[in-house]
Design a protein around this motif. Structure first.
Motif, PDB file in Angstrom:
ATOM      1  N   UNK A 106       0.854  -1.190   0.000  1.00 55.76           N
ATOM      2  CA  UNK A 106       0.000   0.000   0.000  1.00 55.76           C
ATOM      3  C   UNK A 106       0.889   1.239   0.000  1.00 55.76           C
ATOM      4  N   UNK A 107       0.400   2.313  -0.580  1.00 58.83           N
ATOM      5  CA  UNK A 107       1.199   3.545  -0.637  1.00 58.83           C
ATOM      6  C   UNK A 107       2.323   3.400  -1.636  1.00 58.83           C
ATOM      7  N   UNK A 108       3.497   3.858  -1.253  1.00 55.66           N
ATOM      8  CA  UNK A 108       4.650   3.776  -2.142  1.00 55.66           C
ATOM      9  C   UNK A 108       5.062   2.307  -2.313  1.00 55.66           C
ATOM     10  N   UNK A 109       5.332   1.895  -3.540  1.00 52.38           N
ATOM     11  CA  UNK A 109       5.634   0.500  -3.837  1.00 52.38           C
ATOM     12  C   UNK A 109       6.934   0.046  -3.182  1.00 52.38           C
ATOM     13  N   UNK A 110       6.938  -1.201  -2.740  1.00 55.35           N
ATOM     14  CA  UNK A 110       8.138  -1.824  -2.188  1.00 55.35           C
ATOM     15  C   UNK A 110       8.994  -2.460  -3.280  1.00 55.35           C
ATOM     16  N   UNK A 111       8.497  -2.491  -4.520  1.00 58.58           N
ATOM     17  CA  UNK A 111       9.172  -3.179  -5.622  1.00 58.58           C
ATOM     18  C   UNK A 111      10.603  -2.693  -5.853  1.00 58.58           C
TER      19      UNK A 111
END
Length: 82
Positions: A36-41
């Motif tokens: 959720x929010x900024x991607x962890x990718x």
């Protein structure tokens, strides 16, 4: 004064100063949005690049196991291809 430089581009054509940055961008694109929010990718992609040899070893072991794998009832069921 103008200077000569080297640049690297990801699959989308974005410019990066290092090959690592361009590769991390491509890996993050393959992973898609995570969380959720900024991607962890991007962080996961960076870890994947850092641990590349371990990941490649795991995939090689997986491929070996899959080549030898015979599921129960193999004669009765048609295996679907991915």
């Amino acid at each position: 004064m103008a200077r000569k430089g080297t640049g690297f581009f990801d699959a989308r054509g974005h410019y990066y100063k290092t090959p690592e940055e361009a590769t991390v961008s491509d890996l993050a694109g393959v992973l898609g949005k995570i969380g959720d929010g900024e991607s962890l990718a991007p962080g996961i992609a960076h870890m994947m690049l850092d641990r590349r040899s371990e990941i490649e070893r795991l995939f090689a072991e997986h491929d070996t196991m899959m080549a030898e794998y015979q599921p129960v009832g193999v004669g009765k069921v048609t295996r679907l291809r991915a």
